[in-house]
Design a protein around this motif. Structure first.
Motif, PDB file in Angstrom:
ATOM      1  N   ILE A  16     -10.052  56.519  31.514  1.00  0.00           N
ATOM      2  CA  ILE A  16     -10.257  56.020  32.880  1.00  0.00           C
ATOM      3  C   ILE A  16      -9.444  54.757  33.122  1.00  0.00           C
ATOM      4  CG2 ILE A  16     -11.961  55.049  34.477  1.00  0.00           C
ATOM      5  CD1 ILE A  16     -14.038  56.948  33.143  1.00  0.00           C
ATOM      6  N   ILE A  17      -9.458  53.827  32.178  1.00  0.00           N
ATOM      7  CA  ILE A  17      -8.710  52.581  32.353  1.00  0.00           C
ATOM      8  C   ILE A  17      -7.213  52.855  32.418  1.00  0.00           C
ATOM      9  CG2 ILE A  17      -8.083  50.390  31.256  1.00  0.00           C
ATOM     10  CD1 ILE A  17     -10.940  50.213  30.228  1.00  0.00           C
ATOM     11  N   CYS A  18      -6.712  53.723  31.551  1.00  0.00           N
ATOM     12  CA  CYS A  18      -5.292  54.076  31.580  1.00  0.00           C
ATOM     13  C   CYS A  18      -4.903  54.632  32.941  1.00  0.00           C
ATOM     14  CB  CYS A  18      -4.974  55.106  30.490  1.00  0.00           C
ATOM     15  SG  CYS A  18      -4.962  54.449  28.812  1.00  0.00           S
ATOM     16  N   TYR A  19      -5.740  55.513  33.473  1.00  0.00           N
ATOM     17  CA  TYR A  19      -5.457  56.105  34.778  1.00  0.00           C
ATOM     18  C   TYR A  19      -5.450  55.041  35.873  1.00  0.00           C
ATOM     19  CZ  TYR A  19      -5.878  59.093  38.900  1.00  0.00           C
ATOM     20  OH  TYR A  19      -5.684  59.690  40.115  1.00  0.00           O
ATOM     21  N   MET A  20      -6.407  54.129  35.825  1.00  0.00           N
ATOM     22  CA  MET A  20      -6.465  53.075  36.841  1.00  0.00           C
ATOM     23  C   MET A  20      -5.251  52.155  36.754  1.00  0.00           C
ATOM     24  SD  MET A  20     -10.555  52.157  36.721  1.00  0.00           S
ATOM     25  CE  MET A  20     -10.526  50.982  38.083  1.00  0.00           C
ATOM     26  N   LEU A  21      -4.809  51.828  35.527  1.00  0.00           N
ATOM     27  CA  LEU A  21      -3.614  51.003  35.380  1.00  0.00           C
ATOM     28  C   LEU A  21      -2.392  51.703  35.967  1.00  0.00           C
ATOM     29  CD1 LEU A  21      -4.107  49.575  31.767  1.00  0.00           C
ATOM     30  CD2 LEU A  21      -4.057  48.258  33.891  1.00  0.00           C
ATOM     31  N   GLU A  22      -2.260  52.993  35.713  1.00  0.00           N
ATOM     32  CA  GLU A  22      -1.147  53.759  36.287  1.00  0.00           C
ATOM     33  C   GLU A  22      -1.197  53.741  37.813  1.00  0.00           C
ATOM     34  OE1 GLU A  22      -0.774  57.065  32.679  1.00  0.00           O
ATOM     35  OE2 GLU A  22      -1.627  57.633  34.621  1.00  0.00           O
ATOM     36  N   GLN A  23      -2.385  53.986  38.357  1.00  0.00           N
ATOM     37  CA  GLN A  23      -2.534  54.045  39.804  1.00  0.00           C
ATOM     38  C   GLN A  23      -2.302  52.698  40.479  1.00  0.00           C
ATOM     39  OE1 GLN A  23      -3.211  57.056  41.697  1.00  0.00           O
ATOM     40  NE2 GLN A  23      -2.414  57.688  39.696  1.00  0.00           N
ATOM     41  N   SER A  24      -2.470  51.627  39.738  1.00  0.00           N
ATOM     42  CA  SER A  24      -2.283  50.300  40.330  1.00  0.00           C
ATOM     43  C   SER A  24      -0.830  50.060  40.745  1.00  0.00           C
ATOM     44  CB  SER A  24      -2.737  49.202  39.360  1.00  0.00           C
ATOM     45  OG  SER A  24      -1.816  49.034  38.295  1.00  0.00           O
ATOM     46  N   GLU A  63       2.005  52.410  45.698  1.00  0.00           N
ATOM     47  CA  GLU A  63       2.034  51.603  46.925  1.00  0.00           C
ATOM     48  C   GLU A  63       0.844  51.865  47.844  1.00  0.00           C
ATOM     49  OE1 GLU A  63       3.750  49.163  48.610  1.00  0.00           O
ATOM     50  OE2 GLU A  63       4.531  48.699  46.627  1.00  0.00           O
ATOM     51  N   LYS A  64       0.269  53.061  47.750  1.00  0.00           N
ATOM     52  CA  LYS A  64      -0.847  53.357  48.649  1.00  0.00           C
ATOM     53  C   LYS A  64      -2.076  52.494  48.348  1.00  0.00           C
ATOM     54  CE  LYS A  64      -2.615  57.313  45.986  1.00  0.00           C
ATOM     55  NZ  LYS A  64      -2.790  58.782  45.999  1.00  0.00           N
ATOM     56  N   TYR A  65      -2.097  51.863  47.163  1.00  0.00           N
ATOM     57  CA  TYR A  65      -3.214  50.997  46.802  1.00  0.00           C
ATOM     58  C   TYR A  65      -2.892  49.510  46.974  1.00  0.00           C
ATOM     59  CZ  TYR A  65      -5.381  55.111  44.733  1.00  0.00           C
ATOM     60  OH  TYR A  65      -5.934  56.348  44.526  1.00  0.00           O
ATOM     61  N   ARG A  66      -1.782  49.193  47.625  1.00  0.00           N
ATOM     62  CA  ARG A  66      -1.359  47.793  47.782  1.00  0.00           C
ATOM     63  C   ARG A  66      -2.487  46.934  48.358  1.00  0.00           C
ATOM     64  NH1 ARG A  66       2.696  44.434  47.723  1.00  0.00           N
ATOM     65  NH2 ARG A  66       4.153  46.025  46.971  1.00  0.00           N
ATOM     66  N   ASP A  67      -2.652  45.751  47.744  1.00  0.00           N
ATOM     67  CA  ASP A  67      -3.631  44.746  48.187  1.00  0.00           C
ATOM     68  C   ASP A  67      -5.089  45.203  48.054  1.00  0.00           C
ATOM     69  OD1 ASP A  67      -1.589  42.970  48.902  1.00  0.00           O
ATOM     70  OD2 ASP A  67      -1.398  43.885  50.885  1.00  0.00           O
ATOM     71  N   SER A  68      -5.335  46.212  47.265  1.00  0.00           N
ATOM     72  CA  SER A  68      -6.712  46.702  47.131  1.00  0.00           C
ATOM     73  C   SER A  68      -7.375  46.161  45.875  1.00  0.00           C
ATOM     74  CB  SER A  68      -6.751  48.237  47.149  1.00  0.00           C
ATOM     75  OG  SER A  68      -6.046  48.754  46.040  1.00  0.00           O
ATOM     76  N   LEU A  69      -8.654  46.470  45.742  1.00  0.00           N
ATOM     77  CA  LEU A  69      -9.459  45.962  44.633  1.00  0.00           C
ATOM     78  C   LEU A  69      -9.952  47.126  43.779  1.00  0.00           C
ATOM     79  CD1 LEU A  69     -10.861  43.394  43.432  1.00  0.00           C
ATOM     80  CD2 LEU A  69     -12.818  43.937  44.897  1.00  0.00           C
ATOM     81  N   PHE A  70      -9.737  47.022  42.467  1.00  0.00           N
ATOM     82  CA  PHE A  70     -10.282  47.974  41.514  1.00  0.00           C
ATOM     83  C   PHE A  70     -11.438  47.277  40.783  1.00  0.00           C
ATOM     84  CE2 PHE A  70      -6.274  50.784  40.652  1.00  0.00           C
ATOM     85  CZ  PHE A  70      -6.192  51.055  42.007  1.00  0.00           C
ATOM     86  N   LEU A  83       3.285  43.668  41.364  1.00  0.00           N
ATOM     87  CA  LEU A  83       4.107  44.437  42.292  1.00  0.00           C
ATOM     88  C   LEU A  83       3.327  44.913  43.512  1.00  0.00           C
ATOM     89  CD1 LEU A  83       6.195  46.625  39.818  1.00  0.00           C
ATOM     90  CD2 LEU A  83       6.750  44.392  40.781  1.00  0.00           C
ATOM     91  N   THR A  84       2.064  45.261  43.333  1.00  0.00           N
ATOM     92  CA  THR A  84       1.274  45.821  44.429  1.00  0.00           C
ATOM     93  C   THR A  84       0.110  44.933  44.840  1.00  0.00           C
ATOM     94  OG1 THR A  84      -0.098  47.018  42.853  1.00  0.00           O
ATOM     95  CG2 THR A  84       1.819  48.193  43.758  1.00  0.00           C
ATOM     96  N   ASN A  85      -0.127  43.877  44.072  1.00  0.00           N
ATOM     97  CA  ASN A  85      -1.252  42.965  44.316  1.00  0.00           C
ATOM     98  C   ASN A  85      -2.604  43.662  44.174  1.00  0.00           C
ATOM     99  OD1 ASN A  85      -1.950  40.241  44.800  1.00  0.00           O
ATOM    100  ND2 ASN A  85      -2.579  40.746  46.891  1.00  0.00           N
ATOM    101  N   VAL A  86      -2.651  44.732  43.399  1.00  0.00           N
ATOM    102  CA  VAL A  86      -3.925  45.379  43.066  1.00  0.00           C
ATOM    103  C   VAL A  86      -4.644  44.497  42.050  1.00  0.00           C
ATOM    104  CG1 VAL A  86      -5.016  47.328  41.911  1.00  0.00           C
ATOM    105  CG2 VAL A  86      -3.191  47.728  43.563  1.00  0.00           C
ATOM    106  N   GLU A  87      -5.887  44.176  42.347  1.00  0.00           N
ATOM    107  CA  GLU A  87      -6.661  43.292  41.474  1.00  0.00           C
ATOM    108  C   GLU A  87      -7.756  44.057  40.733  1.00  0.00           C
ATOM    109  OE1 GLU A  87     -10.075  39.907  42.062  1.00  0.00           O
ATOM    110  OE2 GLU A  87      -8.308  39.774  43.365  1.00  0.00           O
ATOM    111  N   ARG A 140     -10.957  50.243  46.275  1.00  0.00           N
ATOM    112  CA  ARG A 140     -10.391  51.593  46.280  1.00  0.00           C
ATOM    113  C   ARG A 140     -10.712  52.376  45.007  1.00  0.00           C
ATOM    114  NH1 ARG A 140     -10.756  50.790  50.676  1.00  0.00           N
ATOM    115  NH2 ARG A 140      -9.166  50.539  52.279  1.00  0.00           N
ATOM    116  N   MET A 141     -11.035  51.688  43.934  1.00  0.00           N
ATOM    117  CA  MET A 141     -11.461  52.368  42.716  1.00  0.00           C
ATOM    118  C   MET A 141     -12.594  51.580  42.082  1.00  0.00           C
ATOM    119  SD  MET A 141      -8.334  54.118  40.640  1.00  0.00           S
ATOM    120  CE  MET A 141      -7.311  55.362  41.429  1.00  0.00           C
ATOM    121  N   VAL A 142     -13.563  52.322  41.547  1.00  0.00           N
ATOM    122  CA  VAL A 142     -14.694  51.713  40.876  1.00  0.00           C
ATOM    123  C   VAL A 142     -14.902  52.438  39.551  1.00  0.00           C
ATOM    124  CG1 VAL A 142     -17.174  51.242  40.949  1.00  0.00           C
ATOM    125  CG2 VAL A 142     -15.822  51.142  43.052  1.00  0.00           C
TER     126      VAL A 142
END
Length: 478
Positions: free
Chosen positions: A88-96, A99-106, A148-152, A180-182
């Motif tokens: 799950i963590i690997c997938y979330m890191l990839e998705q971060s 661009e569709k997740y820009r500025d979002s919170l995981f 790059l995307t500011n995903v936190e 966007r992801m939990v």
């Protein structure tokens, strides 16, 4: 000789050993040309590392599940070593990087998290470093941010341990924007109250409505297919306590958007299995906890509730209790419970019952004596930690010989070990001779229980009766 990016791409795809190839260029041509090619290869490799969608080697069955766009709620349950958390963590890191997740919170959650050390923060940081992606992430003491995307990536608990502030942490999530992801680790510990706040809070889109004309201009500028992601995805990793943990019951209500998969280490292809863990699993086969730890089967006894599945029986009217041993766990000031337990072994079964008083022991001596006189007790022990010989004098007045015993070691460790062994010996609670408080406190006891007096006196009674030793190593039956 000059080399273009296409030349480098062809080189990378046609040779097996880059270092050997560059070394050969140095020998047959020139050092300068070899260095030039090496720099281009490195630059190209760094670029490809960044844009590669699948950066980690995630087991195909997880990859397929995560790639299912309709799966908004995913529960991975199973035993140790199945790689649920890492996948799950690997997938979330990839998705971060998307661009569709820009500025979002995981959000990465646990039911109770008192400090960052309680979270999987260190796992996230280690995976970033192992993948060579440190240059693209800002790592602070409690956050990880994709530059790059500011995903936190934020790490938090849903509630405190108790009291008036029990749900102070989950309420803070209400202020989180654009989640966007939990991911919730150890989701078997999630309480129904926490989940009832989490789902409606996170599922808010955080999207603003625009006029038709402005939206038309936005689509002209950024493209028809650049659709903002408004739905959060939820991932849960767990080793179930019960057949129906709150998280299972809750996620199932989401119907076709829910996926609940049971995966163990033995279900993974060989290349994803940890040989050391496999060896450990083989060595522990037959232990009372094997099915829960390695096969991910529900086990209230092993996962935190040692008596939850203990059968409760009733005595027939007029039945007298068989000869038994009694043990009193004393309360000093009445803040906790004074608990009296009885234990006996008859025809291959262990029977137990008891009574609790929310008062100091010396205030209920007569009631304790009345309870003792209802049953055929052979020996009556009490815990003398802190009270010394005083109970002997109090009970002697009533003709009761009270035997002092000092209890040592970790109380909860004793309850879990002795409790597991008693259940293997077919423990039964006799509700006819119990008060509801004793029965409830024993059945619902876990490591976070407010009161442990009833199971404490029960396990001590079993030890004093000689039914089980507190030094016993608990193994299952073959």
């Amino acid at each position: 000789m000059t080399s273009t990016p296409n030349d480098v791409l062809q080189l990378i795809s046609s040779i097996d050993d880059i270092d050997e190839f560059v070394s050969d260029i140095k020998k047959r041509r020139s050092v300068k040309e070899a260095r030039h090619i090496q720099r281009m290869i490195r630059a190209f490799a760094k670029k490809m590392l960044l844009v590669t969608k699948e950066k980690f080697s995630v087991p195909p069955l997880y990859r397929k599940l995560f790639g299912d766009a309709a799966a908004k709620y995913i529960v991975l349950k199973g035993g140790r070593g199945s790689g649920k958390t890492f996948a799950i963590i690997c997938y979330m890191l990839e998705q971060s990087f998307d661009e569709k997740y820009r500025d979002s919170l995981f959000l990465i959650l646990r039911e109770i998290q008192n400090s960052i050390e309680d979270s999987v923060y260190s796992v996230v940081v280690d995976l970033v470093k192992q993948a060579g992606l440190e240059a693209y992430f800002k790592i602070t003491n409690n956050k990880v941010i994709n530059k790059l995307t500011n995903v936190e990536f934020a790490f938090t608990g849903l509630r405190a341990t108790g009291g008036k502030t029990a749900f102070s942490q989950v309420n803070k999530i209400k202020g989180k924007h654009k989640v966007r992801m939990v991911f919730m680790d150890e989701a078997q510990d999630a309480s129904e109250d926490s989940l009832n706040v989490l789902f409606p809070t996170v599922n808010r889109s955080g999207q603003v409505s625009f006029t038709a004309e402005y939206e038309r201009l936005l689509r002209l500028a950024f493209g028809e297919d650049d659709v903002d992601v408004t739905e959060a995805r939820f991932f849960f990793a767990m080793n179930p306590n019960f057949a129906e943990d709150p998280i299972i019951t809750k996620v199932r209500t989401f119907g076709e958007n829910a996926r609940i998969e049971h995966i163990n280490i033995f279900d993974l292809p060989a290349r994803y299995q940890d040989p050391q863990l496999l060896a450990q699993a083989k060595a522990e086969m037959g232990e009372v906890y094997y099915d829960h730890v390695w096969l991910g089967k529900p086990s209230p006894k092993i996962s935190g509730y040692p008596f939850m599945e203990t059968p409760v029986v009733q005595a027939d009217d007029g039945d007298e209790s068989p000869p038994c041993t009694a043990f009193l766990d004393v309360s000093y000031k009445g803040g906790d419970f004074t608990s009296l337990s009885f234990v006996t072994q008859v025809r291959g079964y262990v029977f137990a019952w008891g009574r609790c008083w929310h008062q100091a022991w010396n205030h209920v001596v007569e009631e304790i004596v009345d309870e003792l006189n209802k049953h055929s007790w052979m020996e009556f022990y009490y815990e003398d930690n802190g009270v010394g010989s005083a109970p002997q004098d109090y009970f002697a007045v009533h003709g009761v010989d009270a035997i002092p015993r000092t209890t040592l070691g970790d109380k909860h460790d004793r309850i879990f070990r002795v409790g597991a062994y008693l259940n293997l010996m077919r423990l039964r609670f006799v509700s006819t001779w119990c008060c509801q408080t004793w029965l409830s406190h024993t059945l619902k006891f876990n490591k976070e229980a407010e009161y442990d007096d009833a199971p404490d006196s029960l396990t001590n009674a079993a030890i004093r009766a000689g039914i089980v030793s507190d030094k016993m190593k608990i193994r299952g039956r073959r």
